[in-house]
Design an enzyme around this catalytic site. Sequence first.
Site: not given
Ligand code: IMP
Length: 428
Positions: A13, A15-16, A40-41, A129, A223, A301-302, A412
């Site tokens: 997260d 801002g990639k 999520g980009h 997620t 990530q 959305g968390r 940015s």
């Molecule tokens: P998973 O990748 O769904 O197995 O989640 C494992 C951990 O990585 C959790 O803490 C997620 O919130 C975190 N996570 C997975 N993908 C992202 C992302 O794109 N951005 C931020 N956190 C992520």
Amino acid sequence: MSNVIVIGSQWGDEGKGKIVDWLSNKADAVVRFQGGHNAGHTLVVNNKVYKLSLLPSGIVRGKKSYIGNGVVLDLWALANEIKSIEKKGILINSDLLSISETATLILPYHKELDTAREHKLQGVKIGTTGRGIGPAYEDRVGRRAIRLCDIFDKQVLKNKIENALFHHNPIRKGLGIEEINSQTIIKQLNEISSYIKPYVKNIWKDLLNLQESNKNILFEGAQGVLLDIDHGTYPFVTSSNTISSQANIGSGLGKISNHYTLGITKAYLTRVGEGPFPTEQDNEIGEKLGIIGNEFGTVTGRKRRCGWLDLVLLKQSADLSGINGLALTKLDVLDSFEKIYVCIAYKYNGKTYDYLPPTLGINDKIEKEYIEIDGWSQNTRGSKNFNDLPKNAKKYINILRELTGIEISLLSTSPEREDTILFKNPFI
Ligand code: IMP
């Protein structure tokens, strides 16, 4: 010719999406090499917002886009994403999009297993997620994964699904989930296979050809380094390697020539899900960062946990990933803070640490050493020139440069593509 590997230097997260979009102008091709639709980009192009999870961000600009073997692929999520991008006027065809034939599939039972584990009452909860990412990667190392190339041969698919269910059904039974019949999964895959087929290729040869014809390739990480399965805050991590060396493994391009690794870094820090976060501000400061920074997950959305920038972790990420330069994002979120803090060391039991010891991740065990920097109480959003920034904002950036010893390549100043200050172009 040069190549750029973009990775998140924090817990994702950072801002990639915007930075990859900005860089894709200079790229001939963009490659995703790990993760799946847990990413999520967000891109803002001509006032249109694009939220991508699986498609490489360059696709919005018509750049050749590759999904590498290191990605775990939910075909139904991909099909939905393609359709939603097409609705916004971007035509996706097999000249534009290529998917590695050896990518591992995420199947419905992976998602169900991920969710069931997260909802169990005992044991460690990761806060995933819920997309099935972990269980799909587990099947890959367990050598029972269904790979994309398997779905086009009926007998191969039947044998592989039966083999996978030989493992999954007893686990499902133990977790109180209904067992699955192989025919159900086979039918679902048969229904989608002809839609996906045109995109399925050997991509490592394509990438090698591109490199040999002096094309610029952009590798788009998802990530962040602190979520790396080996080097992150284990077990509160994702299930792939997120560091830059995964760009080779997850694309099959053994030698990425003449490359620059760009670490995307938010001017403060956030994390979503469970796990250690030494500089977390579980107070009104964290609340304020979250509100101004709109820190809610793109995928789930968390609400994200928020805190001050942690240079110990940033330096650790840079070392683990061979980061050559940083792209600093969301500086404007700090505009209204009177005092800004940056963590420069940890102390535990009288000993000073310049890295996060793997067993000392618990926030309240570590003493954090901060430096205090005066805020600038002025708007920086939309700035296009470093010299126009307030004095203290420049000071903040210079302190980051000095204390990490890493160059800052880009700054940015808003989600808009044009609001970017360039110090050093990563495409050399
Ligand atoms: P998973 O990748 O769904 O197995 O989640 C494992 C951990 O990585 C959790 O803490 C997620 O919130 C975190 N996570 C997975 N993908 C992202 C992302 O794109 N951005 C931020 N956190 C992520």
